[in-house]
Design an enzyme around this catalytic site. Sequence first.
Site, PDB file in Angstrom:
ATOM      1  N   GLU A  48      40.596  -4.468   0.171  1.00  0.00           N
ATOM      2  CA  GLU A  48      42.001  -4.429   0.568  1.00  0.00           C
ATOM      3  C   GLU A  48      42.625  -3.166  -0.004  1.00  0.00           C
ATOM      4  O   GLU A  48      42.568  -2.953  -1.225  1.00  0.00           O
ATOM      5  CB  GLU A  48      42.750  -5.663   0.081  1.00  0.00           C
ATOM      6  N   HIS A  82      36.935 -18.097   0.961  1.00  0.00           N
ATOM      7  CA  HIS A  82      36.662 -17.222   2.104  1.00  0.00           C
ATOM      8  C   HIS A  82      35.262 -16.621   2.077  1.00  0.00           C
ATOM      9  O   HIS A  82      34.514 -16.682   3.056  1.00  0.00           O
ATOM     10  CB  HIS A  82      37.677 -16.069   2.158  1.00  0.00           C
ATOM     11  N   LEU A  95      54.685 -20.115   5.344  1.00  0.00           N
ATOM     12  CA  LEU A  95      53.516 -20.231   6.217  1.00  0.00           C
ATOM     13  C   LEU A  95      53.933 -20.597   7.632  1.00  0.00           C
ATOM     14  O   LEU A  95      53.411 -20.043   8.610  1.00  0.00           O
ATOM     15  CB  LEU A  95      52.530 -21.261   5.668  1.00  0.00           C
ATOM     16  N   ASP A 152      41.094 -16.836  -5.419  1.00  0.00           N
ATOM     17  CA  ASP A 152      41.850 -16.513  -4.215  1.00  0.00           C
ATOM     18  C   ASP A 152      40.962 -16.294  -2.998  1.00  0.00           C
ATOM     19  O   ASP A 152      41.289 -16.759  -1.903  1.00  0.00           O
ATOM     20  CB  ASP A 152      42.714 -15.267  -4.459  1.00  0.00           C
ATOM     21  N   ASP A 165      64.070 -35.904   0.950  1.00  0.00           N
ATOM     22  CA  ASP A 165      63.292 -35.764  -0.284  1.00  0.00           C
ATOM     23  C   ASP A 165      61.935 -36.430  -0.095  1.00  0.00           C
ATOM     24  O   ASP A 165      61.856 -37.575   0.375  1.00  0.00           O
ATOM     25  CB  ASP A 165      64.067 -36.415  -1.439  1.00  0.00           C
ATOM     26  N   GLY A 192      58.950 -23.448   5.365  1.00  0.00           N
ATOM     27  CA  GLY A 192      58.372 -22.506   4.404  1.00  0.00           C
ATOM     28  C   GLY A 192      57.838 -21.242   5.047  1.00  0.00           C
ATOM     29  O   GLY A 192      57.900 -21.040   6.263  1.00  0.00           O
TER      30      GLY A 192
END
Length: 459
Positions: free
Chosen positions: A208, A232, A18, A227, A86, A16
């Site tokens: 940001e 965070h 990441l 998020d 799988d 993936g």
Amino acid sequence: MATDRVDALVIFGATGDLAKLETFPALVGLVDRGVLTVPVIGVAKSGWNLDRFREYAAQSLRDNNMDPESPPARTMLGLLRYVDGDLDDAATYEAMSQEMGKDCRRALFYLEVPPVLFGRIAEGIAGAGRADGARVMVEKPFGTDLASAIALDRTMHAHFPEDAIYRVDHWLGLDPLNDVLVARFANSMFEPLLDRDHVESIQITMAEAFDVADRGRFYDHTGAIRDVVQNHMLQVLATVIADPPDGSGPDSWLDAKSRVISALRPLTPADAVRGQYDGYREVEGVDPLSTVETYVAVRLALDSWRWSGVPILIRAGKTMPVTATEVSIRFRPVPFDVFGVSRTRLRNTLRFRIWPNTEIGLALAGKKPGAGREPQLQDLVFAEDSGADMRPYDRLIGAALDGNRVLFARQDTVEAAWRVVDPVLGDVVPVHSYQRGTWGPKEADSLLSNGDDWHDPTG
């Protein structure tokens, strides 16, 4: 300690994004430091073989400006194994177990997959007889609200005890956040001043300058609160204001952070302002009628002896003037104003820059050059660095390999953070539009105390 080391690292979702963006470069750093010497088994359903998997990892290194032919990179690529299958098939986990080897007694399983798959993977690991003594790293989001976080925790605990679960918040692996700890607890001058008697307010801004780009479909089901605030920003806040750890060991710091987040009052609609930048609804994957926030500001109150009555403000937003995350601790004015400081609203401020670089600054009042004794603020910057020699995921994976839980989020802290933000999720708070390149909707000023203003980080 060596007895805490693992014999294999197993990565689910190893093909993936990441893994490509962060994991493989981090593994090279771990090899280079002598931390990673065990087999690394990637598990995914991509129709690949081992050669294709290794080429994917090598390309990841190139994309991160790393040479796949360097000695640590070649060693890392040689450690890779691959299982294609799988996740609903028991045979996948049997193949994984065989790749781990019969001498493997303890593994670190890294789940780089959506949370909906956590339960099935945990069951598969247990079915293959590999859960006992193992550790499991899981990526955020750990739930989407308090109820889902509790349910997800129940699922994980069916096969793994709490001390075997390492919940990743990559901000805890940032070098500048560790600088905050050192600055607080290695200097005797700061800690005695961090309390309600000396601090007027605390602000954290995560700005940001970019928009959601191609993440519209994901972001429109998430929003700024889920998020970055619940995880965070509350972790940053806890790092800044939690009580010092004691001599009982690393868990005392996790205890301290849990206590301070648990002491935060749950937010009310009056404590939050949500915003959405102009043009967000035109982003691909975003609902044309979306009310999801790309900006949020909240005013928190902490029910503790040390911090009672001190306003704590957190704001986070996209398309802001700069990309910077900064903590500003503003101290109370002098008790007797000899030099007219109150007229100019000068305040001593301790400032921690968390991202994208490291900077710790202290604003002190001095005399303005020239005749008279007019005061002016001067910023004393005593720690500044443009980067770090270790990637966040290098630090985090290394800590999990060693069994060090201090850089990870504990379940009680995760649940406490959800209790804080749960009351303002969804459309409970109206969303205001704001222009790109600004500091968000003007309605956020209503959260400030009388005469206060926002601390705007500079680029």
